[in-house]
Scaffold this motif. Structure first.
Motif, mmCIF file in Angstrom:
data_model
loop_
_atom_site.group_PDB
_atom_site.id
_atom_site.type_symbol
_atom_site.label_atom_id
_atom_site.label_comp_id
_atom_site.label_asym_id
_atom_site.label_seq_id
_atom_site.Cartn_x
_atom_site.Cartn_y
_atom_site.Cartn_z
ATOM 1 N N ARG A 224 57.749 -39.828 57.616
ATOM 2 C CA ARG A 224 59.012 -39.583 58.300
ATOM 3 C C ARG A 224 59.781 -38.406 57.711
ATOM 4 O O ARG A 224 60.746 -37.918 58.297
ATOM 5 C CB ARG A 224 59.888 -40.832 58.220
ATOM 6 C CG ARG A 224 59.287 -42.065 58.867
ATOM 7 C CD ARG A 224 60.046 -43.321 58.459
ATOM 8 N NE ARG A 224 59.491 -44.519 59.065
ATOM 9 C CZ ARG A 224 59.690 -45.749 58.604
ATOM 10 N NH1 ARG A 224 60.432 -45.929 57.512
ATOM 11 N NH2 ARG A 224 59.142 -46.786 59.210
ATOM 12 N N GLY A 225 59.386 -37.967 56.515
ATOM 13 C CA GLY A 225 60.143 -36.951 55.811
ATOM 14 C C GLY A 225 59.774 -35.536 56.196
ATOM 15 O O GLY A 225 58.686 -35.262 56.702
ATOM 16 N N ARG A 226 60.697 -34.642 55.905
ATOM 17 C CA ARG A 226 60.440 -33.214 56.099
ATOM 18 C C ARG A 226 59.478 -32.693 55.031
ATOM 19 O O ARG A 226 58.627 -31.845 55.305
ATOM 20 C CB ARG A 226 61.751 -32.429 56.032
ATOM 21 C CG ARG A 226 61.570 -30.921 55.945
ATOM 22 C CD ARG A 226 62.865 -30.167 56.041
ATOM 23 N NE ARG A 226 62.665 -28.739 55.812
ATOM 24 C CZ ARG A 226 63.586 -27.809 56.035
ATOM 25 N NH1 ARG A 226 64.778 -28.153 56.481
ATOM 26 N NH2 ARG A 226 63.322 -26.529 55.800
ATOM 27 N N MET B 281 64.117 -36.261 59.224
ATOM 28 C CA MET B 281 65.020 -36.479 58.102
ATOM 29 C C MET B 281 64.914 -35.310 57.126
ATOM 30 O O MET B 281 63.945 -35.191 56.380
ATOM 31 C CB MET B 281 64.677 -37.789 57.407
ATOM 32 C CG MET B 281 64.820 -39.021 58.295
ATOM 33 S SD MET B 281 64.496 -40.547 57.383
ATOM 34 C CE MET B 281 64.666 -41.741 58.706
ATOM 35 N N ARG C 210 61.882 -48.582 50.502
ATOM 36 C CA ARG C 210 61.305 -47.232 50.613
ATOM 37 C C ARG C 210 59.791 -47.245 50.449
ATOM 38 O O ARG C 210 59.130 -46.240 50.727
ATOM 39 C CB ARG C 210 61.936 -46.307 49.567
ATOM 40 C CG ARG C 210 63.438 -46.106 49.742
ATOM 41 C CD ARG C 210 64.027 -45.332 48.565
ATOM 42 N NE ARG C 210 63.901 -46.104 47.317
ATOM 43 C CZ ARG C 210 64.295 -45.653 46.128
ATOM 44 N NH1 ARG C 210 64.827 -44.450 46.015
ATOM 45 N NH2 ARG C 210 64.148 -46.407 45.048
ATOM 46 N N SER D 15 58.311 -37.505 51.741
ATOM 47 C CA SER D 15 57.281 -38.516 51.984
ATOM 48 C C SER D 15 56.177 -38.340 50.956
ATOM 49 O O SER D 15 55.535 -37.289 50.897
ATOM 50 C CB SER D 15 56.710 -38.382 53.402
ATOM 51 O OG SER D 15 57.696 -38.675 54.377
ATOM 52 N N GLU E 77 65.854 -39.668 47.437
ATOM 53 C CA GLU E 77 65.562 -39.588 48.873
ATOM 54 C C GLU E 77 64.062 -39.446 49.098
ATOM 55 O O GLU E 77 63.547 -38.349 49.301
ATOM 56 C CB GLU E 77 66.318 -38.407 49.502
ATOM 57 C CG GLU E 77 67.828 -38.546 49.470
ATOM 58 C CD GLU E 77 68.295 -39.720 50.313
ATOM 59 O OE1 GLU E 77 67.747 -39.921 51.417
ATOM 60 O OE2 GLU E 77 69.217 -40.423 49.870
ATOM 61 N N TRP E 78 63.366 -40.576 49.035
ATOM 62 C CA TRP E 78 61.928 -40.539 49.233
ATOM 63 C C TRP E 78 61.462 -41.808 49.937
ATOM 64 O O TRP E 78 62.164 -42.805 49.982
ATOM 65 C CB TRP E 78 61.186 -40.372 47.902
ATOM 66 C CG TRP E 78 61.555 -41.344 46.818
ATOM 67 C CD1 TRP E 78 62.412 -41.128 45.775
ATOM 68 C CD2 TRP E 78 61.111 -42.712 46.676
ATOM 69 N NE1 TRP E 78 62.515 -42.250 44.995
ATOM 70 C CE2 TRP E 78 61.733 -43.241 45.519
ATOM 71 C CE3 TRP E 78 60.250 -43.533 47.398
ATOM 72 C CZ2 TRP E 78 61.516 -44.549 45.086
ATOM 73 C CZ3 TRP E 78 60.036 -44.832 46.974
ATOM 74 C CH2 TRP E 78 60.665 -45.332 45.829
ATOM 75 N N GLU E 79 60.259 -41.729 50.478
ATOM 76 C CA GLU E 79 59.522 -42.897 50.943
ATOM 77 C C GLU E 79 58.138 -42.816 50.342
ATOM 78 O O GLU E 79 57.566 -41.733 50.195
ATOM 79 C CB GLU E 79 59.455 -42.951 52.474
ATOM 80 C CG GLU E 79 58.709 -41.788 53.110
ATOM 81 C CD GLU E 79 58.455 -41.989 54.598
ATOM 82 O OE1 GLU E 79 58.807 -43.053 55.135
ATOM 83 O OE2 GLU E 79 57.892 -41.055 55.230
ATOM 84 N N GLU F 48 66.278 -34.417 54.343
ATOM 85 C CA GLU F 48 66.321 -34.567 52.891
ATOM 86 C C GLU F 48 65.200 -35.451 52.356
ATOM 87 O O GLU F 48 64.984 -35.518 51.138
ATOM 88 C CB GLU F 48 67.673 -35.179 52.474
ATOM 89 C CG GLU F 48 68.886 -34.358 52.872
ATOM 90 C CD GLU F 48 68.894 -32.992 52.212
ATOM 91 O OE1 GLU F 48 68.551 -32.922 51.016
ATOM 92 O OE2 GLU F 48 69.234 -32.008 52.879
ATOM 93 N N LEU F 49 64.473 -36.120 53.232
ATOM 94 C CA LEU F 49 63.513 -37.128 52.809
ATOM 95 C C LEU F 49 62.182 -36.513 52.379
ATOM 96 O O LEU F 49 61.629 -35.649 53.055
ATOM 97 C CB LEU F 49 63.276 -38.119 53.953
ATOM 98 C CG LEU F 49 62.405 -39.339 53.649
ATOM 99 C CD1 LEU F 49 63.086 -40.240 52.624
ATOM 100 C CD2 LEU F 49 62.107 -40.112 54.933
#
Length: 252
Positions: free
Chosen positions: A85-87, A1, A61, A6, A32-34, A3-4
């Protein structure tokens, strides 16, 4: 992902601060976060507090990850990294706080500099999370050699772009001062750390532990120089003196 972001938070006996810390993440202008809360075998009510906050907010999230026992901050962050999961990877300690624009400004800065590793300025705060007015300024860039004498990189300010740096390089060593050891390893690998000189983070300091923490910090940085970085005795002493002077200046 792509734009995400983490956000990895190791949680150990942080019950009284978790609601506030989770709230500061949910207040971010960047959406756009987790949030990966890695519960590390706390002896207090941290696990119940996380579950209460998740139920109360209903925010999908927020993710709870449970370690089988207390394994330490390095392994907790590494567990979060493995499940992210994020970049983009950002770290936040369970008792620290971000201003609402932190992620938005830092991500914009990272992209503008085409950087893999960025960090920001921060402010010392009291036990209630109130800023003390003591703000730590950061340089525009830090190389490995510069960082050895100037460890102004604070964990809760950092962001990495895993599109430019391998995740395996971001696994924290299981040593004391694991975060500083990680910065050294990344910078030694040829990356530059870019500093956004804005106060975007509040770092709680506990008055009743400051003296003990200072002595322990001296031991830890010396161990990093000699045992982790393999520096000679004269070179370790050289960097140690400059590190100590800067560390004192940051706190007075």
């Amino acid at each position: 992902m792509d734009e995400l972001i983490s956000i990895i938070v190791p949680v150990y006996n942080a019950e009284r601060h978790l609601a506030e810390t989770i709230a500061c993440v949910r207040a971010q202008t960047c959406r756009e976060w987790e949030l990966l809360l890695v519960e590390d075998g706390s002896a207090d009510g941290s696990l119940a507090e996380i579950r209460r906050c998740m139920e109360e907010t209903g925010d999908p999230r927020i993710r709870l990850i449970c370690q089988p026992s207390n394994m330490g901050a390095a392994r907790a962050r590494n567990r979060g990294l493995a499940e992210a999961r994020g970049r983009y990877i950002a770290y936040l300690d369970a008792d620290d706080l971000w201003v609402p624009e932190k992620l938005e400004k830092e991500l914009r800065f990272l992209r503008a500099r085409n950087a893999a590793f960025v960090f920001t300025g921060y402010e010392f705060a009291d036990g209630q999370g109130r800023g003390t007015g003591k703000v730590v300024r950061v340089p525009e860039t830090l190389s490995y050699r510069q960082a050895l004498s100037n460890t102004t990189i604070f964990t809760s300010t950092v962001m990495f772009d895993t599109g430019k740096i391998k995740r395996s390089l971001l696994e924290m060593p299981t040593v004391k001062s694991e975060d500083t050891a990680l910065w050294f390893r990344v910078l030694r690998s040829g990356y530059t750390a870019w500093g956004l000189d804005e106060n975007l983070v509040r770092y709680r300091r506990w008055g009743n532990t400051l003296s003990a923490n200072k002595l322990e910090a001296l031991r830890r940085i010396w161990h990093l120089y000699r045992d982790c970085e393999g520096l000679s005795l004269p070179r370790s002493a050289w960097h140690f003196v400059f590190w100590a002077v800067r560390a004192v200046k940051r706190r007075i």
